[in-house]
Design a protein around this motif. Sequence first.
Motif, PDB file in Angstrom:
ATOM      1  N   GLU A 182       0.849  -1.204   0.000  1.00 45.83           N
ATOM      2  CA  GLU A 182       0.000   0.000   0.000  1.00 45.83           C
ATOM      3  C   GLU A 182       0.875   1.241   0.000  1.00 45.83           C
ATOM      4  O   GLU A 182       1.901   1.266   0.681  1.00 45.83           O
ATOM      5  CB  GLU A 182      -0.821   0.081   1.298  1.00 45.83           C
ATOM      6  N   VAL A 183       0.457   2.255  -0.741  1.00 52.40           N
ATOM      7  CA  VAL A 183       1.124   3.556  -0.684  1.00 52.40           C
ATOM      8  C   VAL A 183       0.097   4.567  -0.193  1.00 52.40           C
ATOM      9  O   VAL A 183      -0.994   4.683  -0.788  1.00 52.40           O
ATOM     10  CB  VAL A 183       1.676   3.977  -2.061  1.00 52.40           C
ATOM     11  N   ALA A 184       0.419   5.264   0.891  1.00 49.86           N
ATOM     12  CA  ALA A 184      -0.486   6.240   1.506  1.00 49.86           C
ATOM     13  C   ALA A 184      -1.891   5.640   1.709  1.00 49.86           C
ATOM     14  O   ALA A 184      -2.908   6.273   1.428  1.00 49.86           O
ATOM     15  CB  ALA A 184      -0.553   7.512   0.660  1.00 49.86           C
ATOM     16  N   GLY A 185      -1.927   4.411   2.172  1.00 39.70           N
ATOM     17  CA  GLY A 185      -3.196   3.760   2.502  1.00 39.70           C
ATOM     18  C   GLY A 185      -3.947   3.171   1.320  1.00 39.70           C
ATOM     19  O   GLY A 185      -4.989   2.557   1.492  1.00 39.70           O
ATOM     20  N   GLU A 186      -3.397   3.339   0.106  1.00 44.63           N
ATOM     21  CA  GLU A 186      -4.073   2.831  -1.099  1.00 44.63           C
ATOM     22  C   GLU A 186      -3.389   1.534  -1.549  1.00 44.63           C
ATOM     23  O   GLU A 186      -2.164   1.501  -1.735  1.00 44.63           O
ATOM     24  CB  GLU A 186      -3.975   3.894  -2.203  1.00 44.63           C
ATOM     25  N   LEU A 187      -4.206   0.478  -1.724  1.00 41.66           N
ATOM     26  CA  LEU A 187      -3.640  -0.808  -2.141  1.00 41.66           C
ATOM     27  C   LEU A 187      -3.131  -0.711  -3.576  1.00 41.66           C
ATOM     28  O   LEU A 187      -3.860  -0.341  -4.491  1.00 41.66           O
ATOM     29  CB  LEU A 187      -4.699  -1.908  -2.036  1.00 41.66           C
ATOM     30  N   ARG A 188      -1.852  -1.051  -3.775  1.00 36.39           N
ATOM     31  CA  ARG A 188      -1.255  -0.983  -5.121  1.00 36.39           C
ATOM     32  C   ARG A 188      -0.942  -2.378  -5.651  1.00 36.39           C
ATOM     33  O   ARG A 188      -1.226  -2.694  -6.792  1.00 36.39           O
ATOM     34  CB  ARG A 188       0.057  -0.187  -5.072  1.00 36.39           C
ATOM     35  N   GLN A 189      -0.279  -3.174  -4.834  1.00 41.33           N
ATOM     36  CA  GLN A 189       0.120  -4.517  -5.294  1.00 41.33           C
ATOM     37  C   GLN A 189      -0.564  -5.575  -4.445  1.00 41.33           C
ATOM     38  O   GLN A 189      -0.669  -5.436  -3.233  1.00 41.33           O
ATOM     39  CB  GLN A 189       1.636  -4.702  -5.160  1.00 41.33           C
ATOM     40  N   GLU A 190      -1.004  -6.629  -5.117  1.00 39.52           N
ATOM     41  CA  GLU A 190      -1.624  -7.735  -4.393  1.00 39.52           C
ATOM     42  C   GLU A 190      -1.446  -9.013  -5.197  1.00 39.52           C
ATOM     43  O   GLU A 190      -1.612  -9.020  -6.412  1.00 39.52           O
ATOM     44  CB  GLU A 190      -3.111  -7.454  -4.176  1.00 39.52           C
ATOM     45  N   GLY A 191      -1.099 -10.071  -4.524  1.00 36.46           N
ATOM     46  CA  GLY A 191      -0.955 -11.373  -5.165  1.00 36.46           C
ATOM     47  C   GLY A 191      -0.843 -12.425  -4.084  1.00 36.46           C
ATOM     48  O   GLY A 191      -1.137 -12.154  -2.911  1.00 36.46           O
ATOM     49  N   ASP A 192      -0.418 -13.616  -4.478  1.00 35.64           N
ATOM     50  CA  ASP A 192      -0.238 -14.687  -3.516  1.00 35.64           C
ATOM     51  C   ASP A 192       1.047 -15.437  -3.868  1.00 35.64           C
ATOM     52  O   ASP A 192       1.315 -15.690  -5.055  1.00 35.64           O
ATOM     53  CB  ASP A 192      -1.432 -15.650  -3.547  1.00 35.64           C
ATOM     54  N   ILE A 193       1.822 -15.744  -2.834  1.00 34.60           N
ATOM     55  CA  ILE A 193       3.086 -16.463  -3.028  1.00 34.60           C
ATOM     56  C   ILE A 193       2.855 -17.746  -3.845  1.00 34.60           C
ATOM     57  O   ILE A 193       3.705 -18.149  -4.643  1.00 34.60           O
ATOM     58  CB  ILE A 193       3.697 -16.818  -1.645  1.00 34.60           C
ATOM     59  N   GLY A 194       1.671 -18.355  -3.658  1.00 37.34           N
ATOM     60  CA  GLY A 194       1.346 -19.580  -4.383  1.00 37.34           C
ATOM     61  C   GLY A 194       1.146 -19.386  -5.879  1.00 37.34           C
ATOM     62  O   GLY A 194       1.042 -20.363  -6.631  1.00 37.34           O
ATOM     63  N   GLU A 195       1.081 -18.101  -6.329  1.00 40.83           N
ATOM     64  CA  GLU A 195       0.869 -17.811  -7.767  1.00 40.83           C
ATOM     65  C   GLU A 195       2.182 -17.670  -8.530  1.00 40.83           C
ATOM     66  O   GLU A 195       2.159 -17.391  -9.737  1.00 40.83           O
ATOM     67  CB  GLU A 195       0.091 -16.497  -7.931  1.00 40.83           C
ATOM     68  N   MET A 196       3.311 -17.833  -7.855  1.00 37.27           N
ATOM     69  CA  MET A 196       4.583 -17.650  -8.557  1.00 37.27           C
ATOM     70  C   MET A 196       4.707 -18.670  -9.690  1.00 37.27           C
ATOM     71  O   MET A 196       4.368 -19.848  -9.516  1.00 37.27           O
ATOM     72  CB  MET A 196       5.771 -17.793  -7.591  1.00 37.27           C
ATOM     73  N   ILE A 197       5.192 -18.239 -10.844  1.00 36.46           N
ATOM     74  CA  ILE A 197       5.358 -19.135 -11.992  1.00 36.46           C
ATOM     75  C   ILE A 197       6.415 -20.184 -11.646  1.00 36.46           C
ATOM     76  O   ILE A 197       6.218 -21.374 -11.868  1.00 36.46           O
ATOM     77  CB  ILE A 197       5.748 -18.327 -13.249  1.00 36.46           C
ATOM     78  N   TRP A 198       7.557 -19.745 -11.115  1.00 38.67           N
ATOM     79  CA  TRP A 198       8.581 -20.650 -10.601  1.00 38.67           C
ATOM     80  C   TRP A 198       8.520 -20.616  -9.076  1.00 38.67           C
ATOM     81  O   TRP A 198       8.596 -19.546  -8.476  1.00 38.67           O
ATOM     82  CB  TRP A 198       9.984 -20.195 -11.019  1.00 38.67           C
ATOM     83  N   SER A 199       8.404 -21.784  -8.448  1.00 33.05           N
ATOM     84  CA  SER A 199       8.442 -21.869  -6.985  1.00 33.05           C
ATOM     85  C   SER A 199       9.866 -21.571  -6.505  1.00 33.05           C
ATOM     86  O   SER A 199      10.817 -21.557  -7.303  1.00 33.05           O
ATOM     87  CB  SER A 199       8.036 -23.267  -6.541  1.00 33.05           C
ATOM     88  N   VAL A 200      10.011 -21.369  -5.197  1.00 38.90           N
ATOM     89  CA  VAL A 200      11.347 -21.119  -4.640  1.00 38.90           C
ATOM     90  C   VAL A 200      12.280 -22.283  -4.977  1.00 38.90           C
ATOM     91  O   VAL A 200      13.424 -22.080  -5.385  1.00 38.90           O
ATOM     92  CB  VAL A 200      11.274 -20.893  -3.107  1.00 38.90           C
TER      93      VAL A 200
END
Length: 245
Positions: free
Chosen positions: A167-185
């Motif tokens: 969030e920047v100044a209280g506004e959500l900018r980026q959102e996702g889920d670690i499980g959505e990564m194309i390549w896992s760790v």
Amino acid sequence: MKNAFQPRCRPSLSIVGSSDRFPVRRIYCVGRNYREHAREMGDDPSREPPFFFSKPADALLELAEGEGQAKRNRVFYPPRTKQLHHEVELVAALGRGGFEIAAEVALEHVFAYALGNDLTRRDLQAEAKEKRRPWDLAKGFDGSALCGPLHGVGENGHLEAGRIWLEVAGELRQEGDIGEMIWSVAEIVADLSTYVRLHCGDLIYTGTPAGVGGLEIGDSVRSGIEGLAEIEFQIVEPQAAEAPA
Ligand code: MN
């Protein structure tokens, strides 16, 4: 034999629950590891796999975790850009190295995780892409590798899913889920280790979800990864900031 001058200290990160520090050797980063982010950058994730780039180890700037730390977590606006972008990312810290590590055992090489941010001078990156020049100065400037303290895998285990947001100044900018990564760790560690021998002390920034955008002087930024950490920081004028250690 003695050095002509005292070498600078090796960058390091604190480890939650320990007085030991984690000496950082190299910083590797993954580009376009979330489909929606690849699309927003003008790429087709079904045709182009993720890829690697790197930052100098001393581009690292450690930030404190938790609420109310924004005053302490001062990030200076870098020179020669009008487009400083945030990229919230999961960072994997390696406790063991290797070459051609199999994906099945790759997580055994991960010592800890942290909440990071791959700050980017997007205007310089766009120019470099257009002119087919290197990205180094767009990605590897002083204080460009923000990172929180490390959370050992013994504490929480390996992160396979969890909301990642900014969030920047209280506004959500980026959102996702670690499980959505194309390549896992595990896949990242395995693939990267076919290009270079990995070592303990290496950090890997695993890519950012969609919603990257500009930061301005005075902005307050909050970011988090569910089950791992939250970090607040503020963007300040260069002369108001201390040089990164
Ligand atoms: Mn990134």
